[in-house]
Design a protein around this motif. Structure first.
Motif, PDB file in Angstrom:
ATOM      1  N   GLU A   1      -6.117   4.565  -7.026  1.00  0.00           N
ATOM      2  CA  GLU A   1      -7.113   5.646  -7.079  1.00  0.00           C
ATOM      3  C   GLU A   1      -6.404   6.995  -7.069  1.00  0.00           C
ATOM      4  O   GLU A   1      -5.386   7.173  -6.391  1.00  0.00           O
ATOM      5  CB  GLU A   1      -8.043   5.554  -5.862  1.00  0.00           C
ATOM      6  CG  GLU A   1      -9.037   6.688  -5.753  1.00  0.00           C
ATOM      7  CD  GLU A   1      -9.800   6.690  -4.433  1.00  0.00           C
ATOM      8  OE1 GLU A   1     -10.754   7.475  -4.307  1.00  0.00           O
ATOM      9  OE2 GLU A   1      -9.406   5.927  -3.519  1.00  0.00           O
TER      10      GLU A   1
ATOM     11  N   GLN B   1      -1.649  -1.413  -4.170  1.00  0.00           N
ATOM     12  CA  GLN B   1      -2.794  -0.579  -3.865  1.00  0.00           C
ATOM     13  C   GLN B   1      -2.265   0.814  -3.564  1.00  0.00           C
ATOM     14  O   GLN B   1      -1.343   0.971  -2.766  1.00  0.00           O
ATOM     15  CB  GLN B   1      -3.585  -1.125  -2.675  1.00  0.00           C
ATOM     16  CG  GLN B   1      -4.205  -2.494  -2.917  1.00  0.00           C
ATOM     17  CD  GLN B   1      -4.951  -3.010  -1.702  1.00  0.00           C
ATOM     18  OE1 GLN B   1      -5.070  -2.333  -0.684  1.00  0.00           O
ATOM     19  NE2 GLN B   1      -5.462  -4.227  -1.794  1.00  0.00           N
TER      20      GLN B   1
ATOM     21  N   SER C   1     -11.351   7.756   5.532  1.00  0.00           N
ATOM     22  CA  SER C   1     -12.506   7.604   4.651  1.00  0.00           C
ATOM     23  C   SER C   1     -12.344   6.439   3.681  1.00  0.00           C
ATOM     24  O   SER C   1     -13.335   5.899   3.182  1.00  0.00           O
ATOM     25  CB  SER C   1     -12.724   8.895   3.855  1.00  0.00           C
ATOM     26  OG  SER C   1     -11.701   9.084   2.879  1.00  0.00           O
ATOM     27  N   ARG C   2     -11.076   6.031   3.422  1.00  0.00           N
ATOM     28  CA  ARG C   2     -10.801   4.894   2.541  1.00  0.00           C
ATOM     29  C   ARG C   2     -10.591   3.608   3.331  1.00  0.00           C
ATOM     30  O   ARG C   2     -10.323   2.568   2.754  1.00  0.00           O
ATOM     31  CB  ARG C   2      -9.565   5.147   1.692  1.00  0.00           C
ATOM     32  CG  ARG C   2      -9.592   6.265   0.637  1.00  0.00           C
ATOM     33  CD  ARG C   2     -10.913   6.552   0.036  1.00  0.00           C
ATOM     34  NE  ARG C   2     -10.854   7.396  -1.127  1.00  0.00           N
ATOM     35  CZ  ARG C   2     -11.229   8.675  -1.140  1.00  0.00           C
ATOM     36  NH1 ARG C   2     -11.627   9.263  -0.035  1.00  0.00           N
ATOM     37  NH2 ARG C   2     -11.211   9.355  -2.273  1.00  0.00           N
TER      38      ARG C   2
ATOM     39  N   ILE D   1      -3.138   5.249  -3.285  1.00  0.00           N
ATOM     40  CA  ILE D   1      -3.943   6.461  -3.343  1.00  0.00           C
ATOM     41  C   ILE D   1      -3.016   7.589  -3.765  1.00  0.00           C
ATOM     42  O   ILE D   1      -2.038   7.896  -3.074  1.00  0.00           O
ATOM     43  CB  ILE D   1      -4.587   6.799  -1.985  1.00  0.00           C
ATOM     44  CG1 ILE D   1      -5.512   5.674  -1.527  1.00  0.00           C
ATOM     45  CG2 ILE D   1      -5.366   8.112  -2.077  1.00  0.00           C
ATOM     46  CD1 ILE D   1      -6.081   5.897  -0.130  1.00  0.00           C
TER      47      ILE D   1
ATOM     48  N   VAL E   1      -7.029  11.088  -6.340  1.00  0.00           N
ATOM     49  CA  VAL E   1      -7.961  11.984  -5.658  1.00  0.00           C
ATOM     50  C   VAL E   1      -7.549  13.433  -5.904  1.00  0.00           C
ATOM     51  O   VAL E   1      -6.485  13.868  -5.435  1.00  0.00           O
ATOM     52  CB  VAL E   1      -7.984  11.700  -4.144  1.00  0.00           C
ATOM     53  CG1 VAL E   1      -9.026  12.583  -3.464  1.00  0.00           C
ATOM     54  CG2 VAL E   1      -8.247  10.229  -3.866  1.00  0.00           C
TER      55      VAL E   1
ATOM     56  N   ARG F   1       0.828  -1.205   0.000  1.00  0.00           N
ATOM     57  CA  ARG F   1       0.000   0.000   0.000  1.00  0.00           C
ATOM     58  C   ARG F   1       0.864   1.258   0.000  1.00  0.00           C
ATOM     59  O   ARG F   1       1.748   1.426   0.841  1.00  0.00           O
ATOM     60  CB  ARG F   1      -0.929   0.005   1.206  1.00  0.00           C
ATOM     61  CG  ARG F   1      -2.120  -0.926   1.045  1.00  0.00           C
ATOM     62  CD  ARG F   1      -3.091  -0.778   2.193  1.00  0.00           C
ATOM     63  NE  ARG F   1      -4.369  -1.407   1.875  1.00  0.00           N
ATOM     64  CZ  ARG F   1      -5.380  -1.469   2.716  1.00  0.00           C
ATOM     65  NH1 ARG F   1      -5.279  -0.941   3.936  1.00  0.00           N
ATOM     66  NH2 ARG F   1      -6.522  -2.048   2.355  1.00  0.00           N
TER      67      ARG F   1
ATOM     68  N   LEU G   1      -8.587  11.630   5.066  1.00  0.00           N
ATOM     69  CA  LEU G   1      -8.760  10.968   3.781  1.00  0.00           C
ATOM     70  C   LEU G   1      -8.476   9.473   3.900  1.00  0.00           C
ATOM     71  O   LEU G   1      -9.201   8.649   3.345  1.00  0.00           O
ATOM     72  CB  LEU G   1      -7.858  11.614   2.734  1.00  0.00           C
ATOM     73  CG  LEU G   1      -8.077  11.161   1.286  1.00  0.00           C
ATOM     74  CD1 LEU G   1      -7.862  12.318   0.334  1.00  0.00           C
ATOM     75  CD2 LEU G   1      -7.159  10.010   0.902  1.00  0.00           C
ATOM     76  N   LEU G   2      -7.416   9.124   4.644  1.00  0.00           N
ATOM     77  CA  LEU G   2      -7.100   7.714   4.850  1.00  0.00           C
ATOM     78  C   LEU G   2      -8.236   7.003   5.571  1.00  0.00           C
ATOM     79  O   LEU G   2      -8.612   5.878   5.216  1.00  0.00           O
ATOM     80  CB  LEU G   2      -5.806   7.578   5.651  1.00  0.00           C
ATOM     81  CG  LEU G   2      -4.507   7.955   4.935  1.00  0.00           C
ATOM     82  CD1 LEU G   2      -3.339   7.919   5.911  1.00  0.00           C
ATOM     83  CD2 LEU G   2      -4.238   7.030   3.761  1.00  0.00           C
TER      84      LEU G   2
ATOM     85  N   TRP H   1      -8.091   2.975   5.325  1.00  0.00           N
ATOM     86  CA  TRP H   1      -6.666   2.652   5.381  1.00  0.00           C
ATOM     87  C   TRP H   1      -6.149   2.918   6.801  1.00  0.00           C
ATOM     88  O   TRP H   1      -5.732   4.020   7.127  1.00  0.00           O
ATOM     89  CB  TRP H   1      -5.891   3.501   4.373  1.00  0.00           C
ATOM     90  CG  TRP H   1      -5.841   2.917   2.991  1.00  0.00           C
ATOM     91  CD1 TRP H   1      -6.790   2.171   2.373  1.00  0.00           C
ATOM     92  CD2 TRP H   1      -4.758   3.052   2.056  1.00  0.00           C
ATOM     93  NE1 TRP H   1      -6.396   1.839   1.109  1.00  0.00           N
ATOM     94  CE2 TRP H   1      -5.147   2.369   0.886  1.00  0.00           C
ATOM     95  CE3 TRP H   1      -3.532   3.688   2.078  1.00  0.00           C
ATOM     96  CZ2 TRP H   1      -4.340   2.296  -0.247  1.00  0.00           C
ATOM     97  CZ3 TRP H   1      -2.722   3.633   0.959  1.00  0.00           C
ATOM     98  CH2 TRP H   1      -3.110   2.929  -0.190  1.00  0.00           C
TER      99      TRP H   1
END
Length: 355
Positions: free
Chosen positions: A65, A41, A144-145, A43, A67, A19, A141-142, A147
């Motif tokens: 992803e 994976q 919300s995902r 972000i 953002v 990650r 943000l993490l 993570w």
């Protein structure tokens, strides 16, 4: 770029992901991490909405992803794009550099250019941007995902890097972060809040991370510009140390790592161009990882990475025997200088003759 060692580690991970959080992902993820394949994976966060859209369109991995958002030390506090996110002193020094003069010369062309060329000139502010009045905090943000744990952090956002990094105070080790890549400044004041290398280094050591690589980029003054290193205006062959890249990681004595974490840390070290640290880790933790990865094959790949200039590379055992025999191959031959070094020596002798 040889990714054989990372691919070997990826195979040993099974279904365990690697990650990556890339804060300032303009230009795309570092291709070195794509050797993890479907296990990657990521972000990617960037203030350029247009760049995030471009990257998302070209992305082939389902676990990646992009953002489009500004990040800040405090969520919701508007970003002042006119003043800039760096300190006034750093911005003033930046204006004195030759690459800024080149940007001025090319400003009209850049305004009409495609996004790829704008970003090559680091003119991200000319692209379509996210809402600067609604920045987010990285931790939120993490969350919300979902993570709660990740392996690698990169921050490069041209200004508030240190402010954003400080929001992760006490969180990095808890989240299992193995490697941290940070853009740092070698200019600035002695203020404890300044985005300067000395503050970044102090912060990272407080978090329990060691500095394993430091790249320094020189920038010339617009008063006497030097030749650029790359085809685009940025760092120069000579000039003051202005910015750089600092790579921090957990050391081999870090306790509590499971096998996947140990293997991923070794892959990070090799990707950073310090295969010796990866070999040291594997040898120190051989009993832990031997059932998951072919140690001998891994060491052979790391030895090959330590011999970038050799056409015929020695395997690990032969390489170590050569070192223990004090082989001349570990030394630069007397008088074996490049043309550039010869010219520099001749110029120095002309300017400063011996009395």
């Amino acid at each position: 770029m040889d990714s054989a060692f990372t691919a070997l580690v990826a195979d040993a991970l099974g279904t365990t992901p690697f990650r990556l959080l890339d804060v300032g992902c303009s230009g795309g993820l570092d291709p070195r991490w794509r050797a993890f394949g479907q296990r990657l994976q990521a972000i990617g966060i960037d203030a350029s909405r247009a760049e995030c859209a471009r990257l998302a369109k070209a992305e082939t991995l389902p676990g990646v992803e992009y953002v489009p958002v500004f990040v800040a030390g405090v969520a919701g506090r508007p970003v002042d794009l006119v003043r800039g996110q760096a300190s006034p002193l750093i911005m003033a020094i930046r204006e004195r550099l030759s690459f800024m003069r080149t940007r001025e010369i090319r400003a009209a062309r850049l305004a009409r250019a495609e996004i790829e060329e704008q970003l090559r000139h680091n003119a991200w502010e000319m692209t379509e941007l996210a809402d600067s009045t609604k920045p987010v905090a990285v931790a939120e943000l993490l969350a919300s995902r979902g993570w709660t744990e990740f392996d690698y952090l990169k921050i490069d956002i041209d200004g508030s890097d240190f402010e954003v990094l400080q929001t992760l105070d006490g969180r990095l080790k808890h989240a299992g972060v193995l490697g941290v890549q940070l853009e740092v400044n070698f200019v600035g004041s002695d203020a404890p809040s300044e985005h300067a290398f000395h503050n970044t280094d102090r912060f990272m050591r407080k978090q329990g991370y060691e500095l394993f690589r430091l790249d320094v980029r020189n920038y010339s003054s617009r008063a006497l510009p030097a030749r650029y290193v790359w085809p685009t205006p940025a760092e120069t062959l000579t000039g003051r140390p202005f910015q750089g890249e600092a790579y921090y990681g957990r050391d081999i004595d870090a306790a509590g790592f499971d096998v996947p974490k140990l293997l991923k840390l070794a892959a990070i070290h090799e990707a950073w161009g310090v295969p010796d640290l990866a070999a040291e880790l594997l040898l120190a933790r051989r009993a832990d990882v031997a059932d998951s990865i072919d140690i001998d094959k891994a060491l052979d790949l790391l030895a090959a990475a330590a011999q970038p200039d050799r056409t015929r590379k020695l395997d690990y055992r032969s390489y170590m025997r050569s070192f223990e025999a004090d082989s001349p191959s570990f030394y630069r031959r007397e008088g074996d200088y490049t043309l550039g070094e010869r010219l520099a020596a001749a110029w120095a002798a002309f300017r400063f003759p011996r009395r």
